[in-house]
Design a protein around this motif. Structure first.
Motif, PDB file in Angstrom:
ATOM      1  N   PRO A 128      -0.624  -0.872   6.057  1.00  0.00           N
ATOM      2  CA  PRO A 128      -0.405  -1.047   7.656  1.00  0.00           C
ATOM      3  C   PRO A 128       1.055  -1.903   7.955  1.00  0.00           C
ATOM      4  N   LEU A 129       1.307  -2.767   6.809  1.00  0.00           N
ATOM      5  CA  LEU A 129       2.564  -3.667   6.990  1.00  0.00           C
ATOM      6  C   LEU A 129       3.828  -2.974   6.336  1.00  0.00           C
ATOM      7  N   ALA A 130       3.432  -1.668   6.033  1.00  0.00           N
ATOM      8  CA  ALA A 130       4.655  -0.971   5.467  1.00  0.00           C
ATOM      9  C   ALA A 130       6.046  -0.887   6.135  1.00  0.00           C
ATOM     10  N   ASP A 131       5.898  -0.788   7.543  1.00  0.00           N
ATOM     11  CA  ASP A 131       7.247  -0.696   8.533  1.00  0.00           C
ATOM     12  C   ASP A 131       7.556  -2.134   9.140  1.00  0.00           C
ATOM     13  N   LEU A 132       6.956  -3.219   8.541  1.00  0.00           N
ATOM     14  CA  LEU A 132       7.300  -4.600   8.936  1.00  0.00           C
ATOM     15  C   LEU A 132       7.982  -5.355   7.892  1.00  0.00           C
ATOM     16  N   VAL A 133       7.610  -5.018   6.652  1.00  0.00           N
ATOM     17  CA  VAL A 133       8.025  -5.774   5.379  1.00  0.00           C
ATOM     18  C   VAL A 133       8.248  -4.727   4.429  1.00  0.00           C
ATOM     19  N   LEU A 134       9.426  -5.186   3.671  1.00  0.00           N
ATOM     20  CA  LEU A 134       9.788  -4.352   2.445  1.00  0.00           C
ATOM     21  C   LEU A 134       8.801  -4.781   1.211  1.00  0.00           C
ATOM     22  N   PRO A 135       8.727  -3.715   0.436  1.00  0.00           N
ATOM     23  CA  PRO A 135       7.890  -4.031  -0.651  1.00  0.00           C
ATOM     24  C   PRO A 135       8.330  -5.410  -1.502  1.00  0.00           C
ATOM     25  N   HIS A 136       7.181  -6.119  -1.801  1.00  0.00           N
ATOM     26  CA  HIS A 136       7.309  -7.591  -2.308  1.00  0.00           C
ATOM     27  C   HIS A 136       6.340  -8.095  -3.292  1.00  0.00           C
ATOM     28  N   ILE A 137       6.754  -8.952  -3.716  1.00  0.00           N
ATOM     29  CA  ILE A 137       5.608 -10.043  -4.567  1.00  0.00           C
ATOM     30  C   ILE A 137       5.487 -11.486  -3.919  1.00  0.00           C
ATOM     31  N   HIS A 139       1.419  -9.659  -8.064  1.00  0.00           N
ATOM     32  CA  HIS A 139       1.351  -8.011  -8.102  1.00  0.00           C
ATOM     33  C   HIS A 139       1.948  -7.883  -6.989  1.00  0.00           C
ATOM     34  N   MET A 140       2.032  -6.099  -6.689  1.00  0.00           N
ATOM     35  CA  MET A 140       2.616  -5.864  -5.159  1.00  0.00           C
ATOM     36  C   MET A 140       1.526  -5.216  -4.488  1.00  0.00           C
ATOM     37  N   THR A 141       1.173  -5.569  -3.310  1.00  0.00           N
ATOM     38  CA  THR A 141       0.118  -5.081  -2.461  1.00  0.00           C
ATOM     39  C   THR A 141       1.020  -3.798  -1.726  1.00  0.00           C
ATOM     40  N   VAL A 142       0.252  -2.843  -2.323  1.00  0.00           N
ATOM     41  CA  VAL A 142       0.732  -1.161  -1.677  1.00  0.00           C
ATOM     42  C   VAL A 142       0.003  -0.614  -0.695  1.00  0.00           C
ATOM     43  N   GLY A 143      -1.554  -1.376  -0.396  1.00  0.00           N
ATOM     44  CA  GLY A 143      -2.210  -0.920   0.399  1.00  0.00           C
ATOM     45  C   GLY A 143      -3.352  -1.764   1.147  1.00  0.00           C
ATOM     46  N   ASN A 144      -3.859  -1.628   2.063  1.00  0.00           N
ATOM     47  CA  ASN A 144      -5.045  -2.421   2.648  1.00  0.00           C
ATOM     48  C   ASN A 144      -5.703  -1.633   3.494  1.00  0.00           C
ATOM     49  N   LEU A 145      -6.804  -1.371   3.035  1.00  0.00           N
ATOM     50  CA  LEU A 145      -7.598  -0.131   3.520  1.00  0.00           C
ATOM     51  C   LEU A 145      -8.836  -0.688   4.554  1.00  0.00           C
ATOM     52  N   SER A 146      -9.429   0.132   5.236  1.00  0.00           N
ATOM     53  CA  SER A 146     -10.455  -0.455   6.290  1.00  0.00           C
ATOM     54  C   SER A 146     -11.775  -0.230   5.647  1.00  0.00           C
ATOM     55  N   SER A 147     -11.904   0.179   4.484  1.00  0.00           N
ATOM     56  CA  SER A 147     -13.387   0.740   3.913  1.00  0.00           C
ATOM     57  C   SER A 147     -13.216   0.637   2.366  1.00  0.00           C
ATOM     58  N   ILE A 148     -14.210   0.065   1.722  1.00  0.00           N
ATOM     59  CA  ILE A 148     -14.109   0.420   0.201  1.00  0.00           C
ATOM     60  C   ILE A 148     -14.016   1.812  -0.231  1.00  0.00           C
ATOM     61  N   ASP A 149     -14.714   2.825   0.509  1.00  0.00           N
ATOM     62  CA  ASP A 149     -14.627   4.085   0.370  1.00  0.00           C
ATOM     63  C   ASP A 149     -13.128   4.562   0.451  1.00  0.00           C
ATOM     64  N   LEU A 150     -12.539   4.233   1.542  1.00  0.00           N
ATOM     65  CA  LEU A 150     -11.297   4.841   1.809  1.00  0.00           C
ATOM     66  C   LEU A 150     -10.332   4.110   0.529  1.00  0.00           C
ATOM     67  N   TYR A 159     -10.492 -10.893   2.763  1.00  0.00           N
ATOM     68  CA  TYR A 159      -9.143 -10.477   3.630  1.00  0.00           C
ATOM     69  C   TYR A 159      -8.942  -9.020   3.849  1.00  0.00           C
ATOM     70  N   GLY A 160      -9.436  -8.345   3.094  1.00  0.00           N
ATOM     71  CA  GLY A 160      -9.199  -6.809   3.063  1.00  0.00           C
ATOM     72  C   GLY A 160      -9.581  -6.530   1.735  1.00  0.00           C
ATOM     73  N   ASN A 161      -9.346  -4.849   1.716  1.00  0.00           N
ATOM     74  CA  ASN A 161      -9.517  -3.934   0.410  1.00  0.00           C
ATOM     75  C   ASN A 161      -8.229  -3.522   0.208  1.00  0.00           C
ATOM     76  N   TYR A 162      -7.704  -4.403  -0.828  1.00  0.00           N
ATOM     77  CA  TYR A 162      -6.374  -4.097  -1.359  1.00  0.00           C
ATOM     78  C   TYR A 162      -6.141  -3.057  -2.600  1.00  0.00           C
ATOM     79  N   LEU A 163      -5.104  -2.494  -2.226  1.00  0.00           N
ATOM     80  CA  LEU A 163      -4.453  -1.398  -3.307  1.00  0.00           C
ATOM     81  C   LEU A 163      -3.357  -2.290  -3.892  1.00  0.00           C
ATOM     82  N   LEU A 164      -3.301  -2.648  -5.185  1.00  0.00           N
ATOM     83  CA  LEU A 164      -2.194  -3.407  -6.019  1.00  0.00           C
ATOM     84  C   LEU A 164      -1.498  -2.754  -6.761  1.00  0.00           C
ATOM     85  N   LEU A 165      -0.289  -2.716  -7.160  1.00  0.00           N
ATOM     86  CA  LEU A 165       0.821  -2.273  -8.050  1.00  0.00           C
ATOM     87  C   LEU A 165       0.568  -3.450  -9.063  1.00  0.00           C
TER      88      LEU A 165
END
Length: 172
Positions: free
Chosen positions: A27-36, A118-129, A79-85
């Motif tokens: 959800p933050l993709a348009d607000l902040v560049l990819p970062h660590i 790590h680099m966060t590349v996703g924060n999903l609303s559910s564990i299934d997603l 804080y969420g369900n995070y997808l990390l690089l």
């Protein structure tokens, strides 16, 4: 005072791959560049000048270093369900910078968590997603390589946007 964060904004030749993943899942993709993130959002009375001096003191002997990211992992917390690089090269250097920055003037903001770069590349609303997104990104075999040459401080704006206020060049 607004929240500030200290980060690495890596520059990869294939950054468009990361941007495409983040557009789908972060959800933050348009607000902040990819970062660590090196120092997590903090609210402090320190001026930007004092913060810049802190960076200079802490990082005076840090040389530019090679960093590589590859592969994905999941993190589920309050804080969420995070997808990390995953960071696969440069981990020790990043941890060292993280530890140095949390000393002295920023010591009070260290929550004492075990820090895993790590680099966060996703924060999903559910564990299934999250699981579906994880399956999707695991089709990506890209390796992301760069040389980290600077550390940045951002201020988080009223709409969660990233405003870069300090850039510290690494030169050891």
């Amino acid at each position: 005072m607004r929240f500030r964060t200290i980060m690495i904004f890596p520059e990869f030749e294939n950054i468009d791959v990361i941007n495409d993943i983040r557009k789908k899942y972060d959800p933050l993709a348009d607000l902040v560049l990819p970062h660590i993130t090196l120092v997590f959002p903090f609210d402090s009375e320190l001026t930007n000048e004092e913060l810049n001096l802190h960076l200079k003191e802490c990082l005076s002997d840090i040389q530019p270093f090679k960093m590589e990211l590859e592969g994905f992992s999941k993190q589920i917390n309050n804080y969420g369900n995070y997808l990390l690089l995953n960071v696969v090269q440069g981990i020790d250097e990043i941890k060292n910078i993280h530890d140095r920055l949390y000393k002295g003037r920023l010591k009070q903001f260290d929550a004492g968590y075990d820090y895993v770069p790590h680099m966060t590349v996703g924060n999903l609303s559910s564990i299934d997603l999250l699981n579906k997104a994880f399956d999707d990104v695991n089709k990506c075999n890209d390796i992301f390589s760069t040389v980290v040459k600077k550390i940045s401080v951002e201020m988080i704006g009223d709409n969660e946007e990233s405003i870069i206020i300090i850039e510290h060049e690494l030169n050891g």
